[in-house]
Enzyme design. Structure first.
Site, PDB file in Angstrom:
ATOM      1  N   ARG A 123       0.859  -1.185   0.000  1.00 17.61           N
ATOM      2  CA  ARG A 123       0.000   0.000   0.000  1.00 17.61           C
ATOM      3  C   ARG A 123       0.895   1.235   0.000  1.00 17.61           C
ATOM      4  O   ARG A 123       1.760   1.381   0.859  1.00 17.61           O
ATOM      5  CB  ARG A 123      -0.896   0.022   1.242  1.00 17.61           C
TER       6      ARG A 123
ATOM      7  N   CYS B 254      -9.432   8.312   4.016  1.00 18.04           N
ATOM      8  CA  CYS B 254      -8.002   8.019   4.172  1.00 18.04           C
ATOM      9  C   CYS B 254      -7.698   7.207   5.423  1.00 18.04           C
ATOM     10  O   CYS B 254      -6.949   6.218   5.366  1.00 18.04           O
ATOM     11  CB  CYS B 254      -7.202   9.321   4.183  1.00 18.04           C
TER      12      CYS B 254
ATOM     13  N   GLU C 111      -0.144  15.515   1.443  1.00 16.35           N
ATOM     14  CA  GLU C 111      -1.361  16.030   2.081  1.00 16.35           C
ATOM     15  C   GLU C 111      -2.253  16.723   1.061  1.00 16.35           C
ATOM     16  O   GLU C 111      -1.801  17.552   0.269  1.00 16.35           O
ATOM     17  CB  GLU C 111      -0.977  17.021   3.182  1.00 16.35           C
TER      18      GLU C 111
ATOM     19  N   ASP D 274      -4.591  16.972  -8.662  1.00 15.04           N
ATOM     20  CA  ASP D 274      -3.740  15.972  -8.006  1.00 15.04           C
ATOM     21  C   ASP D 274      -2.290  16.300  -8.329  1.00 15.04           C
ATOM     22  O   ASP D 274      -1.871  16.208  -9.477  1.00 15.04           O
ATOM     23  CB  ASP D 274      -4.096  14.572  -8.486  1.00 15.04           C
TER      24      ASP D 274
ATOM     25  N   ARG E 188       0.418  14.873  -6.773  1.00 14.76           N
ATOM     26  CA  ARG E 188       1.325  13.856  -6.246  1.00 14.76           C
ATOM     27  C   ARG E 188       2.168  13.229  -7.352  1.00 14.76           C
ATOM     28  O   ARG E 188       1.743  13.122  -8.486  1.00 14.76           O
ATOM     29  CB  ARG E 188       0.525  12.747  -5.548  1.00 14.76           C
TER      30      ARG E 188
END
Length: 425
Positions: free
Chosen positions: A259, A277, A303, A337, A339
């Site tokens: 994960r 989450c 975050e 997004d 990330r």
């Protein structure tokens, strides 16, 4: 399988002022870009590029170069689905005509690559499109932008390239695919490589993470080893919770349950019901513990899908006023997004992971990791805990961000969704 050339040949050709072809992942753009070093730009090279590509010529640059030259983002809110960081277009101020000819664009490219150039050397807008590469190159983002800068740097040149997508000569209006690119490369004596090969080469020859600490962590799901990492490109610390032997005398690093969890203070620590989450982290730890072998990689700096805690709270304000989670980010001038998983991929490799079963409902996360030489043999869905506070958020993730979430349309507060877990999982 299409025959590919070595990264070493491509680097040598870049250093010699030749062009190469670089193919990205088939789940991404699935295109081949013609690439050469910007400081080696000539009218002949640029004319060749224009003839066989879309003609939208871009110059990927190191972030420090963009800052020095005052190259601001083309648009405040980057909505490009691959996150390509376009900046304002430019022409060389002197030594060019209209800026559009092959000779003019070659001049602008060389000037962009010149370490002595300054912002005042360019006019804006222009006919050349600078792109800002991610620090860390293809190890942070597996794109053509980063590949061009990496190849130039590996060849001992300035961190500046020139790129454009090769169009098909067989199917007018389409981009050339792998088999046609191989034929094109052979016809013109060009090296053909993939971004995946470039990533693999850099992974073998460079390291961008450091394993700093390791300690035993007893949890309600049993005992894990907490292994702490730092990255040379980020002032962020990451933690991998490891259960069992990943790679060693009795394990080969294959078929590992993994994960990759993005930091969420509000959900993971405060138990916020606005997201899923916290329950996902708990479920992942429980599933790895039950398996007896696996990794829960906790990625700090993610975050709010990478926008940061305070921006996330501002986005919550907009959501309370009626915006969904995507539009709230965009209204703040932030990506939906932000990330990237390059550092996470390096950590997994350092832990000895070779192939994995990835715990996620987000197919994009699979693509983000798959380009780094990690073989994902299965995507394992995580159970979903919906409530009245997060049901709209979950539906937005499903409908606008492609998350694989089922049963949401049948939700009401008194009914559990399929796969919802309780304390025993």
């Amino acid at each position: 399988m299409t025959r590919l050339d070595s990264v070493e040949r491509a680097v040598a050709d870049i250093g010699a002022g030749k062009a190469v072809i670089v193919i990205d992942d088939e789940d991404r753009e699935n295109e081949g870009d013609l690439i050469f070093a910007a400081e080696k730009a000539t009218p002949e090279l640029v004319a060749f590029m224009v003839r066989y590509t879309s003609g939208y010529l871009c110059v990927p640059l190191d972030g420090a170069v963009c800052d020095r030259l005052g190259l601001l983002p083309m648009y405040a809110v980057n909505q490009d689905k691959h996150g390509t960081a376009y900046t304002v277009t430019v022409d060389a101020k002197n030594g060019v005509g209209t800026g559009i000819s092959a000779s003019d664009r070659a001049t602008t490219m060389r000037l962009l690559a010149d370490p002595a150039s300054v912002a005042e050397d360019f006019t804006r807008p222009g006919h050349v499109v600078p792109l800002r590469a991610k620090d860390g190159g293809v190890l942070r983002r597996p794109g053509h932008t980063e590949a061009a800068v990496d190849l130039a740097r590996m060849a001992g040149l300035q961190p500046a390239g020139a790129i454009c997508e090769i169009v098909s000569q067989k199917d007018e209006g389409s981009m050339a695919q792998t088999d046609e690119l191989r034929v094109f490369a052979d016809e013109h004596g060009l090296a053909l490589i993939t971004i995946a090969d470039l990533i693999e080469w850099r992974r073998k020859h460079e390291k961008h993470i450091e394993r700093v600490a390791e300690a035993r962590i007893p949890t309600r799901h049993g005992e894990f080893r907490a292994i702490g990492y730092t990255s040379i490109y980020e002032d962020v610390e990451h933690v991998a919770l490891v259960r069992g032997e990943i790679a060693g005398p009795n394990s080969d690093g294959d078929d590992v349950l993994v994960r990759v969890h993005s930091e969420c203070l509000t959900g993971d620590v405060f138990g916020s019901r606005r997201c899923d989450c916290g329950p996902q982290l708990d479920a992942a730890m429980a599933m790895v513990a039950r398996e007896g072998r696996g990794v829960v990689l906790y990625m700090r700096g993610h975050e709010g899908r990478g926008i940061g805690l305070l921006h996330k709270l501002q986005a919550y304000q907009l959501q309370d006023a009626g915006d969904d989670t995507v539009d709230a980010n965009l209204k703040l001038g932030l990506p939906a997004d932000a990330r990237d998983y390059g550092i996470g991929a390096q950590i997994l490799v350092d832990l000895g992971v070779r192939s994995m079963r990835l715990l996620t409902n987000n197919p994009a996360k699979r693509v983000g990791l798959d380009g780094y030489g990690l073989h994902i043999i299965e995507r394992v869905p995580l159970p979903v805990r919906a409530n009245a506070e997060n049901i709209r958020y979950l539906m937005t993730k499903r409908d606008r961000m492609g998350h694989d979430l089922t049963g949401l349309d049948d939700f009401h507060e008194s009914v559990h969704l399929p796969g919802e877990f309780g304390g025993a999982l």
